[in-house]
Motif scaffolding. Structure first.
Motif, mmCIF file in Angstrom:
data_model
loop_
_atom_site.group_PDB
_atom_site.id
_atom_site.type_symbol
_atom_site.label_atom_id
_atom_site.label_comp_id
_atom_site.label_asym_id
_atom_site.label_seq_id
_atom_site.Cartn_x
_atom_site.Cartn_y
_atom_site.Cartn_z
ATOM 1 N N ARG A 131 0.896 -1.127 -0.052
ATOM 2 C CA ARG A 131 0.042 -0.001 -0.228
ATOM 3 C C ARG A 131 0.795 1.100 0.126
ATOM 4 O O ARG A 131 0.567 2.394 0.432
ATOM 5 C CB ARG A 131 -1.118 0.143 1.153
ATOM 6 C CG ARG A 131 -1.589 -1.307 1.403
ATOM 7 C CD ARG A 131 -2.703 -1.314 2.387
ATOM 8 N NE ARG A 131 -3.935 -0.306 2.388
ATOM 9 C CZ ARG A 131 -4.968 -0.714 1.607
ATOM 10 N NH1 ARG A 131 -5.004 -1.962 0.915
ATOM 11 N NH2 ARG A 131 -6.075 0.220 1.523
ATOM 12 N N HIS A 172 -10.654 1.649 -5.509
ATOM 13 C CA HIS A 172 -9.867 0.763 -4.762
ATOM 14 C C HIS A 172 -8.559 0.798 -5.002
ATOM 15 O O HIS A 172 -7.755 0.630 -4.034
ATOM 16 C CB HIS A 172 -10.564 -0.546 -5.474
ATOM 17 C CG HIS A 172 -9.822 -1.928 -4.858
ATOM 18 N ND1 HIS A 172 -10.012 -2.420 -3.933
ATOM 19 C CD2 HIS A 172 -8.823 -2.558 -5.691
ATOM 20 C CE1 HIS A 172 -9.156 -3.647 -3.638
ATOM 21 N NE2 HIS A 172 -8.322 -3.522 -4.815
ATOM 22 N N GLY A 222 -6.183 2.707 -2.484
ATOM 23 C CA GLY A 222 -5.734 2.129 -1.489
ATOM 24 C C GLY A 222 -4.299 1.655 -1.440
ATOM 25 O O GLY A 222 -3.572 1.551 -0.322
ATOM 26 N N HIS A 223 -3.743 1.546 -2.470
ATOM 27 C CA HIS A 223 -2.370 1.013 -2.678
ATOM 28 C C HIS A 223 -1.265 2.140 -3.234
ATOM 29 O O HIS A 223 -0.216 1.980 -3.085
ATOM 30 C CB HIS A 223 -2.416 0.021 -3.748
ATOM 31 C CG HIS A 223 -3.170 -1.308 -3.521
ATOM 32 N ND1 HIS A 223 -2.815 -2.143 -2.386
ATOM 33 C CD2 HIS A 223 -4.270 -1.574 -4.001
ATOM 34 C CE1 HIS A 223 -3.550 -3.110 -2.402
ATOM 35 N NE2 HIS A 223 -4.622 -2.793 -3.470
#
Length: 279
Positions: free
Chosen positions: A112, A135, A138-139
């Motif tokens: 992340r 989504h 988040g990384h």
């Protein structure tokens, strides 16, 4: 690909050796624009980059050229065979900073702390591009780079003079995308997807290789794209294999364009980049 809010399970381009060859030809035609996009977005020495839907690895290799040996690039794709091929290519090129993993980007365990997330021709096959981008955020670190390049298959080919055969092929692919439920204008739709994902309005650019004459690579590229799409074109009832006559398509298109002393543009790729909001 698994049916989730991310990838569409019906990857219309197929998973054949012919498709891998098409991707290599595509790389020769479009890689310069991808390099320019990633450079402008801010990829630089020492960065850690996630390449989503990495395929044969071409975008990962472009990213590696920008981050250098002190950086790292991780490619993720759901197809084990193409991941194996990409990894072998990385080894042959001596790119030790590049690695590939097999998995669904929605569920695979990833770090992340990436400095950038990139992808080419990925979001067009996603049911909800904005949800996937959210989504992926988040990384990536705060103020990290998000850069995607995607297809914009517009209202018709750019050709001078008009090419009847090219227009027929263009319409066939456009109708296939429509019947498959895919957004053929995903390139320009990147703006809305980025904003809906919570990013600021992206910087954008547009690129399409163009040419004419007997030696232009575009004839074979258009033919290979139709061949990779053929199973879905037939399955969805858009056209029959006999109607397309792909064995002679490239030569027929070449003859038509050369006889008219013409030129045409290949499908347009649109690039967009923004940054994750700082904390």
């Amino acid at each position: 690909m698994q049916e989730t809010s991310g990838y569409d399970p019906n990857y219309v381009m197929g998973r054949s050796t012919a498709e891998t060859d098409r991707l290599k030809r595509q790389s020769q035609l479009y890689d310069a624009s991808t390099w320019q996009l990633l450079k402008e977005a801010g990829l630089s020495r020492g960065m850690k980059v996630l390449d989503v839907g990495s395929g044969a690895g071409n975008v990962s290799f472009i990213a590696a050229s920008l981050v250098g040996e002190s950086g790292a690039v991780v490619g993720v794709d759901s197809n084990p065979a193409i991941v194996e091929e990409a990894a072998a290519t990385a080894r042959s090129l001596g790119l030790r900073q590049v690695s590939f993993r097999v998995g669904d980007i929605n569920t695979i365990e990833l770090d992340r702390d990436f400095d950038a997330i990139v992808g080419r021709l990925v979001l067009i096959y996603v049911k909800d591009p904005a949800a996937l981008i959210r989504h992926l955020l988040g990384h990536v670190k705060a103020d990290g780079i998000v850069a995607f390049q995607d297809l914009d298959w517009g209202e018709g080919p750019i050709a001078n003079p008009p090419s009847p055969l090219l227009s027929q092929a263009w319409g066939t692919v456009k109708e296939m995308f429509h019947r498959a439920g895919l957004n053929n204008r995903m390139g320009l739709s990147l703006h809305g997807a980025f904003v809906a994902a919570g990013l600021s309005a992206p910087r954008m650019s547009l690129f399409a290789p163009a040419g004419g004459g007997a030696d232009f690579d575009g004839y074979d590229y258009m033919a290979s794209g139709l061949r990779s799409n053929l199973p879905h074109i037939v399955k969805l009832g858009v056209a029959t294999e006999a109607e397309l006559a792909l064995d002679s398509f490239a030569e027929r298109l070449r003859a038509e364009v050369v006889a008219a002393n013409g030129a045409f543009a290949l499908p347009t790729f649109v690039g967009a980049w923004s940054r994750k909001p700082p904390r």
